[in-house]
Motif scaffolding. Structure first.
Motif, mmCIF file in Angstrom:
data_model
loop_
_atom_site.group_PDB
_atom_site.id
_atom_site.type_symbol
_atom_site.label_atom_id
_atom_site.label_comp_id
_atom_site.label_asym_id
_atom_site.label_seq_id
_atom_site.Cartn_x
_atom_site.Cartn_y
_atom_site.Cartn_z
ATOM 1 N N PHE A 153 -1.387 -68.422 0.040
ATOM 2 C CA PHE A 153 -1.557 -69.865 0.179
ATOM 3 C C PHE A 153 -2.997 -70.318 -0.062
ATOM 4 C CE2 PHE A 153 2.611 -69.686 1.737
ATOM 5 C CZ PHE A 153 3.122 -70.953 1.651
ATOM 6 N N LEU B 132 6.941 -69.419 -2.176
ATOM 7 C CA LEU B 132 6.750 -69.968 -0.833
ATOM 8 C C LEU B 132 5.867 -69.089 0.035
ATOM 9 C CD1 LEU B 132 9.872 -71.521 0.890
ATOM 10 C CD2 LEU B 132 7.616 -72.488 0.496
ATOM 11 N N MET B 133 6.098 -67.780 0.013
ATOM 12 C CA MET B 133 5.343 -66.886 0.872
ATOM 13 C C MET B 133 4.164 -66.267 0.131
ATOM 14 S SD MET B 133 7.109 -67.473 3.447
ATOM 15 C CE MET B 133 6.557 -66.377 4.740
ATOM 16 N N GLY B 134 3.869 -66.799 -1.037
ATOM 17 C CA GLY B 134 2.751 -66.257 -1.812
ATOM 18 C C GLY B 134 1.427 -66.569 -1.140
#
Lengths: 407, 293
Positions: B290, B286-288
């Motif tokens: 983007f 998710l927080m990788g």
């Protein structure tokens, strides 16, 4: 899936709001008594947990059908303790903080009960459990006397095994225990009573769970040439051990906890191998009206006979005992009032009753003594039930009851 | 309600500490540690035993970090020269050895009966105490986040990132990857030890059966969902995991026709489905990053 971090955070925020919402949504009337059912639906207690939970619902239904306790309806809030202390702590916090339950019923493993105990004590909530660990009834843990044990504690059931071995005049017992609190507790309790009576235990082996074979452990025990092997074991491991023992051909008697010696076991190893195996367990009051009512409810919920789940019978008694105490207290759910009332409605003397409806009627006339589905249900000063034990022997592929005794 | 939310946040923060340890080891350095729970258990038992013998909780937690860190050192020496996958097997085995040792050494650990009445992080009851505990856990977690952030942006951080991306290249410029890997292993394990100690003082009852491999994989799930190699990923991933695990309790209140037996299966199924969807649609978490797909 496209998006950016902001969308993600927004989504998380919405999720948190969703969690927080039920408290607002589910505000309810004051005339309901909420009771928590915290049973091992998953994990090692799962063979019993769902039966326990469904029994609690069924018992509460019967109480409500009889007009509720002290004029108030009972609502059960069920949670899965996952047979894990950490999960159970969170579940118990939810039951206490959000659902505002007056009692938590049916914690099964000793680990879960020990972890939930301090929370219940701090919140003045009754805890009724089926765990074996002796520690749970010591003043150190049960300081306020709010915990009630509906199952035989390990020392008592160990003593029952010693009593059986004495009656059958065995002299060289050995022990085999599954490596958990209950397995070890059982054989330690046996050893304590046996050695106090001047006997000697020739060999003790502790084995790890989930092995495909227990041959080496078995060889070690058999090498000491015992005349009886007392176990603290469960169904799966007992099946393997007995199969491997039968192949060795060495003659020895077995005394095994009742929850492991089931019709499934006899079917799995065959009636020839099972012949003569002894089992000991706290006895259900099978001739009692309470047991018959429980059995009918259990058959309906689980399509299995009530004898197959002694913990469910104990849960049946928890609900009846608790609601009768609430009835006797005129609808109060104050834990300190109820802990005295529970003994009043469950212990002798008084008119013997076997269901909530019967007890409710009898309470109008005087003192009652609830005789449960799992035992006569009399509590001692530490909150432990004094169970009656039964000893069975497998004869011709069937379990035949031989003795009844108190330990 | 407040105390329950505080309880969820407390457990989440403990898992965040574990996830941070794994982020340092796997996310930043590429060490596949399947034995997080072993170091977690060492920390829990070290701190619990010391505290039960009268050592103040602050000191016992510090001791837990030291013992867990030191216990990682020989493992690093013995196994870090192995290839990645073998290291994973060794650590998985190590965690099992720890659990079996805790089960067997009754004189020390009380075996399967477990240790009860462990002194809590903060004495006291009620909502106020619950928030004090959250504040303490939060302070520890923030300190750990700061530490990992500093490590990641230091020259040391660049070397370990280089080891993760191309170990041969690091050797070629004359650095010794094993030394760095051992340091990372020790620091990450010390974090797991702190998490274990806080867990022991939070739950106040520990028993070996709590320290099974499932706990390790919960942490892996959190890191994978949150985003491998990102500190924020460890935090967000753990939050998602807790949301799935605890949120399903409330789903049960909304959907009363689903029994808790079914709910237990649904809960595990939903976490599994989420993992599958993540690996298909957002392997970077998710927080990788983007900008990548």
């Amino acid at each position: 899936m496209r998006g950016n971090r902001r969308d993600v955070l927004r989504g998380l925020g919405a999720g948190v709001a969703l969690v927080a919402m039920p408290a607002v949504v589910r505000a309810q009337g004051a005339d309901i008594i909420r009771i928590g059912a915290l049973n091992p639906i998953t994990g090692s207690g799962s063979p019993y947990g769902s039966g326990m939970q469904k029994t609690i619902f069924a018992a509460a239904e019967a109480v409500n059908a009889a007009g509720g306790a002290g004029g108030r309806k009972i609502e059960i809030v069920a949670e899965d303790g996952q047979t894990s202390p950490q999960a159970a702590v969170l579940a118990a916090k939810k039951l206490i903080e959000i659902n505002k339950v007056s009692a938590i019923l049916g914690t099964w493993s000793s680990g879960v009960s020990l972890a939930v105990a301090p929370l219940a004590e701090n919140a003045n909530v009754l805890l009724m459990h089926t765990s074996g660990a002796p520690a749970l009834s010591t003043p150190k843990v049960n300081g306020k006397g709010l915990f009630f044990r509906f199952h035989a504690n390990n020392e008592r059931s160990g003593a029952a095994f010693a009593e059986l071995c004495k009656r059958r005049k065995f002299t060289r017992p050995a022990t085999m225990a599954f490596n958990n609190a209950s397995g070890i507790g059982n054989v330690d309790g046996f050893r304590k009573t046996w050695e106090a009576g001047g006997g000697k235990v020739v060999e003790s082996v502790v084995y790890e769970p989930n092995q495909p074979s227990y041959r080496s452990e078995l060889q070690k025990v058999l090498a000491a040439n015992p005349d009886v092997i007392v176990t603290g074991s469960y169904l799966a491991d007992t099946t393997i051990i007995l199969r491997e023992w039968f192949q060795t051909g060495q003659a020895v008697a077995w005394a095994i906890p009742g929850w492991a010696v089931t019709p499934e076991l006899i079917r799995a190893i065959g009636p020839t191998a099972a012949e003569g195996i002894m089992s000991v367990d706290a006895i259900s009051n099978e001739d009692d009206p309470a047991f018959k009512a429980f059995d009918a409810a259990y058959q309906k919920a689980m399509s299995k006979p009530g004898q197959s789940n002694v913990y469910a019978a104990e849960c049946w008694d928890m609900v009846n005992c608790l609601t009768l105490a609430i009835e006797a207290a005129g609808g109060s759910v104050d834990a300190n009032t109820l802990k005295a009332k529970i003994r009043e409605v469950a212990n002798p003397d008084g008119q013997k009753v076997g269901s909530f409806a019967e007890g409710k009627a009898a309470l109008k006339k005087g003192k009652i003594n609830y005789e449960g589905a799992s035992s006569a249900l009399d509590f001692d000063a530490t909150g432990d039930v004094k169970p009656t034990f039964g000893a069975w022997t497998v004869e011709g592929g069937k379990l035949v009851q031989k003795y009844k005794f108190q330990a | 309600m407040d105390a329950y939310l505080a309880a969820i946040v407390s457990v989440m923060l403990i898992y965040v500490l574990l996830a941070l340890g794994l982020t340092l080891q796997y996310g930043l350095t590429g060490l596949i540690n399947f034995g997080m729970v072993g170091f977690f258990a060492i920390g829990a038992y070290t701190s619990a035993l010391l505290a039960l013998h009268g050592v103040p909780v602050v000191l016992s937690v510090a001791a837990a970090a030291v013992v867990a860190g030191i216990s990682a050192w020989p493992i690093g020496l013995a196994s870090l020269r192995l290839r990645d996958d073998y290291f994973a097997i060794v650590t998985l085995g190590f965690a099992e050895i720890v659990r079996l040792t805790l089960t067997s050494e009754k004189w020390l650990t009380n075996g399967v009966q477990g240790l009860s009445r462990i002194p809590p992080i903060y004495e006291g009851t009620g909502t106020a105490a619950a928030f004090v505990i959250v504040a303490i856990l939060l302070a520890v977690t923030v300190a750990a986040i700061f530490l990992i952030h500093r490590v990641a942006h230091s020259p040391f951080g660049r070397i370990i990132a280089a080891i993760r991306d191309n170990e041969e290249a690091v050797q070629a410029i004359g650095k010794d990857p094993a030394r760095f890997k051992i340091q990372v292993l020790v620091v990450g394990s010390a974090l797991a030890g702190i998490a274990g100690a806080l867990y022991a003082h939070y739950v106040t009852y520990i028993v070996p059966e709590q320290f099974v491999a499932l706990a390790t994989f919960y942490v892996w799930m959190a890191v994978i969902m949150g985003g491998v190699g990102r500190v924020s990923g460890a935090v967000v991933g753990t939050a998602i995991l807790m949301f799935f695990l605890e949120g399903s309790r409330f789903l049960g209140d909304f959907l009363p026709w689903i029994s808790s037996v079914q709910m237990a299966s649904i809960r595990i199924g939903v976490v599994g489905l989420a993992l599958v969807l993540f690996t298909i649609y957002r392997p970077q978490g998710l927080m990788g990053d983007f900008t990548k797909r």
